[in-house]
Design an enzyme around this catalytic site. Structure first.
Site, PDB file in Angstrom:
ATOM      1  N   ARG A 250       8.466   7.113   1.840  1.00 28.10           N
ATOM      2  CA  ARG A 250       7.997   6.891   3.204  1.00 28.10           C
ATOM      3  C   ARG A 250       9.019   6.753   4.072  1.00 28.10           C
ATOM      4  NH1 ARG A 250       3.944   8.701   1.159  1.00 28.10           N
ATOM      5  NH2 ARG A 250       1.846   7.590   0.925  1.00 28.10           N
ATOM      6  N   GLU A 279       5.520   9.299  11.648  1.00 29.42           N
ATOM      7  CA  GLU A 279       4.583  10.624  11.615  1.00 29.42           C
ATOM      8  C   GLU A 279       3.426  10.706  12.298  1.00 29.42           C
ATOM      9  OE1 GLU A 279       3.765  11.466   7.318  1.00 29.42           O
ATOM     10  OE2 GLU A 279       5.886  10.873   6.950  1.00 29.42           O
ATOM     11  N   HIS A 297       6.156  16.352   5.504  1.00 31.80           N
ATOM     12  CA  HIS A 297       5.411  15.573   4.636  1.00 31.80           C
ATOM     13  C   HIS A 297       4.593  16.367   3.609  1.00 31.80           C
ATOM     14  CE1 HIS A 297       3.381  11.398   3.625  1.00 31.80           C
ATOM     15  NE2 HIS A 297       3.471  12.121   2.568  1.00 31.80           N
TER      16      HIS A 297
HETATM   17  N1  LIG Z   1       6.065  12.810  -0.072  1.00 32.36           N
HETATM   18  C1  LIG Z   1       5.006  12.872  -0.586  1.00 32.36           C
HETATM   19  O1  LIG Z   1       3.989  13.886  -0.252  1.00 32.36           O
HETATM   20  C2  LIG Z   1       4.569  11.738  -1.707  1.00 32.36           C
HETATM   21  C3  LIG Z   1       4.895  10.427  -1.319  1.00 32.36           C
HETATM   22  N2  LIG Z   1       4.775   9.456  -2.302  1.00 32.36           N
HETATM   23  C4  LIG Z   1       5.610   8.298  -2.129  1.00 32.36           C
HETATM   24  O2  LIG Z   1       6.390   8.168  -3.287  1.00 32.36           O
HETATM   25  C5  LIG Z   1       6.255   6.732  -3.436  1.00 32.36           C
HETATM   26  C6  LIG Z   1       6.438   6.554  -5.186  1.00 32.36           C
HETATM   27  O3  LIG Z   1       5.316   7.198  -5.727  1.00 32.36           O
HETATM   28  P1  LIG Z   1       5.300   6.966  -7.243  1.00 32.36           P
HETATM   29  O4  LIG Z   1       6.472   7.435  -8.052  1.00 32.36           O
HETATM   30  O5  LIG Z   1       3.953   7.764  -7.746  1.00 32.36           O
HETATM   31  O6  LIG Z   1       5.041   5.610  -7.522  1.00 32.36           O
HETATM   32  P2  LIG Z   1       5.281   4.422  -8.840  1.00 32.36           P
HETATM   33  O7  LIG Z   1       4.707   3.251  -8.458  1.00 32.36           O
HETATM   34  O8  LIG Z   1       5.029   5.390  -9.996  1.00 32.36           O
HETATM   35  O9  LIG Z   1       6.969   4.198  -8.764  1.00 32.36           O
HETATM   36  C7  LIG Z   1       7.510   3.300  -7.717  1.00 32.36           C
HETATM   37  C8  LIG Z   1       8.834   2.666  -8.470  1.00 32.36           C
HETATM   38  O10 LIG Z   1       9.174   1.767  -7.294  1.00 32.36           O
HETATM   39  C9  LIG Z   1       9.458   0.429  -8.026  1.00 32.36           C
HETATM   40  N3  LIG Z   1       9.658  -0.406  -6.739  1.00 32.36           N
HETATM   41  C10 LIG Z   1       8.931  -0.810  -6.082  1.00 32.36           C
HETATM   42  N4  LIG Z   1       9.513  -1.902  -5.254  1.00 32.36           N
HETATM   43  C11 LIG Z   1      10.760  -1.659  -5.614  1.00 32.36           C
HETATM   44  C12 LIG Z   1      11.708  -2.491  -4.965  1.00 32.36           C
HETATM   45  N5  LIG Z   1      11.512  -3.279  -3.930  1.00 32.36           N
HETATM   46  N6  LIG Z   1      13.009  -1.973  -5.175  1.00 32.36           N
HETATM   47  C13 LIG Z   1      13.311  -1.172  -6.196  1.00 32.36           C
HETATM   48  N7  LIG Z   1      12.198  -0.541  -6.901  1.00 32.36           N
HETATM   49  C14 LIG Z   1      10.953  -0.833  -6.501  1.00 32.36           C
HETATM   50  C15 LIG Z   1       8.514   0.242  -8.771  1.00 32.36           C
HETATM   51  O11 LIG Z   1       8.803  -0.631  -9.926  1.00 32.36           O
HETATM   52  C16 LIG Z   1       8.247   1.655  -9.504  1.00 32.36           C
HETATM   53  O12 LIG Z   1       8.794   1.777 -10.566  1.00 32.36           O
HETATM   54  C17 LIG Z   1       4.686   6.140  -3.232  1.00 32.36           C
HETATM   55  O13 LIG Z   1       4.569   4.913  -3.044  1.00 32.36           O
HETATM   56  C18 LIG Z   1       4.498   7.167  -1.976  1.00 32.36           C
HETATM   57  O14 LIG Z   1       4.792   6.401  -0.761  1.00 32.36           O
HETATM   58  C19 LIG Z   1       3.978   9.473  -3.357  1.00 32.36           C
HETATM   59  C20 LIG Z   1       3.417  10.904  -3.616  1.00 32.36           C
HETATM   60  C21 LIG Z   1       3.706  12.204  -2.442  1.00 32.36           C
HETATM   61  O1  LIG Z   2       2.527  11.052   0.476  1.00 31.47           O
HETATM   62  C1  LIG Z   2       1.512  11.107  -0.180  1.00 31.47           C
HETATM   63  C2  LIG Z   2       0.901  10.068  -1.349  1.00 31.47           C
HETATM   64  O2  LIG Z   2       0.116  10.646  -2.076  1.00 31.47           O
HETATM   65  O3  LIG Z   2       1.568   9.060  -1.195  1.00 31.47           O
END
Ligand SMILES: NC(=O)C1=CN([C@@H]2O[C@H](COP(=O)(O)OP(=O)(O)OC[C@H]3O[C@@H](n4cnc5c(N)ncnc54)[C@H](O)[C@@H]3O)[C@@H](O)[C@H]2O)C=CC1
Ligand SMILES: O=CC(=O)O
Length: 354
Positions: A250, A279, A297
């Site tokens: 984000r 955004e 995005h």
């Molecule tokens: N650009 C896009 O279209 C997309 C963006 N995203 C973003 O990517 C992020 C991550 O997605 P996932 O990998 O599925 O999530 P996830 O929950 O599988 O992984 C997030 C990781 O960050 C760690 N984490 C949380 N707080 C932390 C901190 N303060 N310091 C260090 N590590 C920390 C968690 O322990 C976890 O291992 C989502 O929250 C979302 O905002 C997700 C999907 C698509």
């Molecule tokens: O940004 C996309 C999401 O699934 O989070």
């Protein structure tokens, strides 16, 4: 006559998984908000139309109707609403603490894992593009200048570079595997180290070590009050001079004003960004800098992934109304789910909860 089916609120629309939605509507009464703005929606929540709604399916863009799911909105939602399935991995539009504080709590699910491949692919594209500095020549070519004039600076190979992952979850781990094929080695920082199996050979380091040792830093952590601007002026100062940064998480996890300055000073060589602080607005200092690869995005923007995400989200609604539990509750509410051995087992096997 009132329907005997459980009432489900659709906030936003279903674009792809029409068969799954149709099948849900055989067992649930679907209602949609009539309101077009937050003020009207809050009033509508008090009406018979939304009375007795037990579950909701919401999309990112439904924020145009409701605004943020902050404390005010969460407390205005019908008291009958027990579950909300969010159609996305990142759920920073929703105040989870306010949802948990309701009595009974409003339980939220997101869509993990289905997003991993497409978002990690996007990150790899940005890593390669930013390392090689391709954007400079791509812009020049469209401007009628072969390779730019003067010649653009030489790029860097990924081979042998250290990839630092901040937030080694589903996407981070998927990206790590793909980057290994390019000869990169991975270090990561999470709040706690992963099991050896999940880490897959990536080395756990402190936050400051991650900043100091990464050649390429990838941001893959959720946005919340603890992570907003986790990367700002002081953190850029702790990085290697000429570091490459990629953000598919984000925008607001990084301070964009500070990033623009770090690019101008050369502390940061180049960046690849799929996400932005405000955004759809993009900081002019990023737009104007050719060393910034920009995507609007697009992380999950593939047919296969969008279908899988919608199907996953619908499965959350179905499980909520049929079993009173969610398939993938957000980690902050995982303990609310702990009585369900089946669902918890599934989350463990997916690596979502340890
Ligand atoms: N650009 C896009 O279209 C997309 C963006 N995203 C973003 O990517 C992020 C991550 O997605 P996932 O990998 O599925 O999530 P996830 O929950 O599988 O992984 C997030 C990781 O960050 C760690 N984490 C949380 N707080 C932390 C901190 N303060 N310091 C260090 N590590 C920390 C968690 O322990 C976890 O291992 C989502 O929250 C979302 O905002 C997700 C999907 C698509
Ligand atoms: O940004 C996309 C999401 O699934 O989070």
């Amino acid at each position: 006559m009132a329907s005997s089916k459980p009432k489900v609120l659709l906030l936003g629309k279903i674009d792809f998984a029409h068969d799954d939605w149709k099948s849900l509507s055989d067992t649930a009464e679907i209602v949609q908000a009539k309101s077009k703005n937050r003020k009207d929606f809050i009033e509508e929540c008090k009406t018979d139309h939304l009375n007795n709604v037990v579950a909701a399916y919401r999309t990112f863009t439904s924020i145009d109707i409701t605004g943020m799911w902050d404390e005010e909105l969460v407390n205005a939602l019908p008291k009958s609403l027990g579950f909300c399935a969010h159609m996305g991995a990142g759920y920073d539009q929703i105040d989870i603490s306010a949802c948990s504080a309701r009595d009974p709590p409003l339980r939220i699910s997101n869509v993990p894992t289905a997003v991993d491949d497409a978002t990690a692919d996007t990150a790899v594209f940005l890593i390669l593009g930013a390392l090689r500095g391709f954007n400079v020549s791509m812009l020049a070519l469209r401007d009628g200048k072969w390779r730019g004039q003067p010649m653009p600076p030489l790029g860097h190979d990924p081979e042998g570079k250290v990839l630092g992952v901040l937030g080694m979850g589903g996407i981070g781990r998927n990206m790590k595997k793909k980057c290994e094929a390019f000869g990169m080695t991975t270090i990561y920082h999470n709040r706690n180290p992963l099991s050896d199996e999940l880490a897959g050979g990536a080395k756990y380091v402190s936050f400051d070590e991650l900043l100091a040792q990464s050649d390429v830093l990838s941001l893959n952590l959720p946005l919340n009050k603890n992570t907003r601007h986790i990367i700002s002026t002081a953190e850029f100062g702790k990085m290697k001079k000429g570091v490459v940064i990629v953000n598919t998480a984000r925008g607001a996890v990084m301070d964009e004003d500070a990033l623009v300055k770090a690019l101008e000073s050369g502390q940061v060589l180049s960046v690849g960004l799929d996400v932005f602080e405000n955004e759809p607005k993009v900081h002019p200092g990023l737009i104007d800098n050719p060393h910034v690869m920009l995507l609007p995005h697009m992380g999950t923007y593939t047919i296969e992934t969008m279908i899988a995400m919608e199907q996953w989200c619908i499965a959350n609604v179905r499980m909520a109304i049929e079993t009173g539990k969610l398939k993938s509750p957000v980690p902050e509410q995982a303990e609310l789910q702990s009585k369900s051995a089946t669902a918890a087992g599934e989350l463990v096997s997916l690596g979502i909860i340890a």
